[in-house]
Design a protein around this motif. Structure first.
Motif, PDB file in Angstrom:
ATOM      1  N   GLU A 129      20.754  13.015   3.672  1.00  0.00           N
ATOM      2  CA  GLU A 129      21.707  12.185   4.420  1.00  0.00           C
ATOM      3  C   GLU A 129      22.937  12.979   4.834  1.00  0.00           C
ATOM      4  OE1 GLU A 129      20.993   9.241   5.668  1.00  0.00           O
ATOM      5  OE2 GLU A 129      19.040   9.715   4.779  1.00  0.00           O
ATOM      6  N   GLU A 130      23.269  14.026   4.088  1.00  0.00           N
ATOM      7  CA  GLU A 130      24.421  14.845   4.456  1.00  0.00           C
ATOM      8  C   GLU A 130      24.120  15.738   5.661  1.00  0.00           C
ATOM      9  OE1 GLU A 130      26.692  16.892   1.461  1.00  0.00           O
ATOM     10  OE2 GLU A 130      26.158  15.412  -0.080  1.00  0.00           O
ATOM     11  N   ARG A 132      21.837  14.976   8.011  1.00  0.00           N
ATOM     12  CA  ARG A 132      21.411  14.152   9.156  1.00  0.00           C
ATOM     13  C   ARG A 132      22.461  14.116  10.276  1.00  0.00           C
ATOM     14  NH1 ARG A 132      17.383  10.203   9.375  1.00  0.00           N
ATOM     15  NH2 ARG A 132      17.210  10.230   7.097  1.00  0.00           N
ATOM     16  N   PRO A 133      23.776  13.908   9.972  1.00  0.00           N
ATOM     17  CA  PRO A 133      24.766  13.874  11.067  1.00  0.00           C
ATOM     18  C   PRO A 133      24.857  15.190  11.837  1.00  0.00           C
ATOM     19  CG  PRO A 133      25.676  12.912   9.063  1.00  0.00           C
ATOM     20  CD  PRO A 133      24.394  13.562   8.680  1.00  0.00           C
ATOM     21  N   LEU A 134      24.655  16.326  11.162  1.00  0.00           N
ATOM     22  CA  LEU A 134      24.698  17.617  11.861  1.00  0.00           C
ATOM     23  C   LEU A 134      23.541  17.744  12.838  1.00  0.00           C
ATOM     24  CD1 LEU A 134      25.636  19.937   8.852  1.00  0.00           C
ATOM     25  CD2 LEU A 134      27.098  19.360  10.805  1.00  0.00           C
ATOM     26  N   LEU A 136      21.923  15.236  14.224  1.00  0.00           N
ATOM     27  CA  LEU A 136      22.175  14.269  15.296  1.00  0.00           C
ATOM     28  C   LEU A 136      23.204  14.799  16.283  1.00  0.00           C
ATOM     29  CD1 LEU A 136      21.658  11.467  16.482  1.00  0.00           C
ATOM     30  CD2 LEU A 136      23.444  10.570  14.968  1.00  0.00           C
ATOM     31  N   SER A 137      24.236  15.453  15.773  1.00  0.00           N
ATOM     32  CA  SER A 137      25.253  16.031  16.656  1.00  0.00           C
ATOM     33  C   SER A 137      24.653  17.111  17.552  1.00  0.00           C
ATOM     34  CB  SER A 137      26.392  16.615  15.815  1.00  0.00           C
ATOM     35  OG  SER A 137      27.346  17.255  16.635  1.00  0.00           O
ATOM     36  N   ARG A 139      21.533  17.292  18.545  1.00  0.00           N
ATOM     37  CA  ARG A 139      20.696  16.621  19.542  1.00  0.00           C
ATOM     38  C   ARG A 139      21.541  16.036  20.662  1.00  0.00           C
ATOM     39  NH1 ARG A 139      16.674  12.477  16.811  1.00  0.00           N
ATOM     40  NH2 ARG A 139      16.102  12.243  19.018  1.00  0.00           N
ATOM     41  N   ASN A 140      22.671  15.421  20.310  1.00  0.00           N
ATOM     42  CA  ASN A 140      23.538  14.826  21.330  1.00  0.00           C
ATOM     43  C   ASN A 140      24.143  15.898  22.239  1.00  0.00           C
ATOM     44  OD1 ASN A 140      23.047  12.236  20.377  1.00  0.00           O
ATOM     45  ND2 ASN A 140      24.858  12.205  19.065  1.00  0.00           N
ATOM     46  N   ASP A 156      27.602  23.523  14.842  1.00  0.00           N
ATOM     47  CA  ASP A 156      26.815  22.602  14.022  1.00  0.00           C
ATOM     48  C   ASP A 156      25.704  23.326  13.273  1.00  0.00           C
ATOM     49  OD1 ASP A 156      28.275  20.347  14.728  1.00  0.00           O
ATOM     50  OD2 ASP A 156      26.953  19.806  16.386  1.00  0.00           O
TER      51      ASP A 156
END
Length: 300
Positions: A129-130, A132-134, A136-137, A139-140, A156
């Motif tokens: 979970e830690e 995951r935001p990296l 996702l960033s 990908r965006n 990232d």
């Protein structure tokens, strides 16, 4: 490894990279499927994180199971595929080390990083979970391609590597014996970059291994033979000196980085950075600090 017939494998080249950042990312969901994805290989490195489900990673030498949180690296030229998917989602970070906006060679000298790249390991749920935001960033940034997205993706990715390195080295699974040996060799290389007389065979001997063993260790962990890695490390140091030390001439920079022939240094530098050392210094050198102003004392 068996002889490769081009018709047997799908070849993935770097068509899905954008800009000049040397990195891309994709996510693929696989429904329940006991079949096997066609075996393939590619010309880039692929860091894979299993976000959901289970499956198997298939290599020419065998296979191993995948679970939610599994992390592994596939170097260029390795034939591989997948099988036995059960509601599986993979995120693939694809990169060319030589095109990243940070030094891959220097990164590999940090003790925890080679361990991350050496063998598959598994993240705990909290650790997944830690990261995951990296992911996702990244990908965006890739999708939106805003100004400076290349820099954002590299930032990232660097954070992701450091996070994974810490999680990997805190894993209860024992790490391979080869990782500390690689760290020792990398430290030796950094200490002796200026010594042009040091050859790869000398490095192997001083670290208590055969040249063939050291070659296998480097190709497995860095994707490069040790001689090419050492040359790249020397060029990275030269680039740093050109940016930050205006007092050294180009020839002096070459000698400080283990190149006894300045003409050869210039050719090697141009091959890596697509410009001469002088052009590179002119473009990237840090501006000289302004002269210090003298404070005049008043007579009053």
């Amino acid at each position: 490894m068996k002889h490769r017939n081009p018709t047997d494998f799908k070849v993935e080249m770097h068509w899905h990279f954008y800009g000049e950042c040397g990195i891309s990312i994709s996510a693929t969901k696989y429904p329940d499927d006991p079949g096997t994805e066609r075996m393939h290989f590619h010309d880039f490195h692929e860091l894979v994180v299993v976000m959901e489900g289970t499956g198997r990673h298939v290599l020419e030498s065998g296979s191993y199971p995948l679970f939610k949180g599994s992390v592994f690296l596939v170097p260029p030229g390795i034939v591989h595929g997948y099988s036995d998917f059960r509601n599986c989602e993979l995120v693939n970070v694809l990169f060319f080390p030589e095109q990243l906006l940070f030094s891959w060679e220097k990164l590999l000298t940090i003790p925890g990083i080679p361990g991350l790249l050496d063998e598959p390991f598994r993240l705990r749920p909290r650790e997944l979970e830690e990261v995951r935001p990296l992911l996702l960033s990244m990908r965006n940034e890739r999708r939106e391609k805003k100004p400076d997205f290349e820099l954002a993706m590299n930032a990232d990715f660097l954070q992701l590597l450091f996070a994974l390195s810490r999680f990997c080295n805190n894993s209860p699974n024992p790490r391979p014996r080869g990782v500390p040996r690689l760290n020792s060799i990398l430290a030796f290389m950094n200490e002796h970059l200026a010594d042009a007389s040091i050859q790869v065979a000398d490095i192997a001997e001083k670290n208590g291994m055969t040249l063939k063993t050291m070659e296998r260790l480097f190709r497995k962990n860095t994707g490069l033979p040790p001689g090419a890695f050492l040359a790249s490390l020397r060029l990275e140091r030269a680039a740093e000196l050109l940016r930050n030390n205006s007092e050294l001439s180009v020839t002096e920079v070459a000698f400080h980085c283990g190149f006894s022939d300045s003409a050869y240094f210039s050719r090697a530098f141009r091959k890596k950075y697509a410009e001469s050392p002088r052009e590179y210094r002119k473009k990237y050198a840090a501006p000289a600090p302004p002269p210090r102003r003298k404070h005049l004392e008043s007579d009053s």
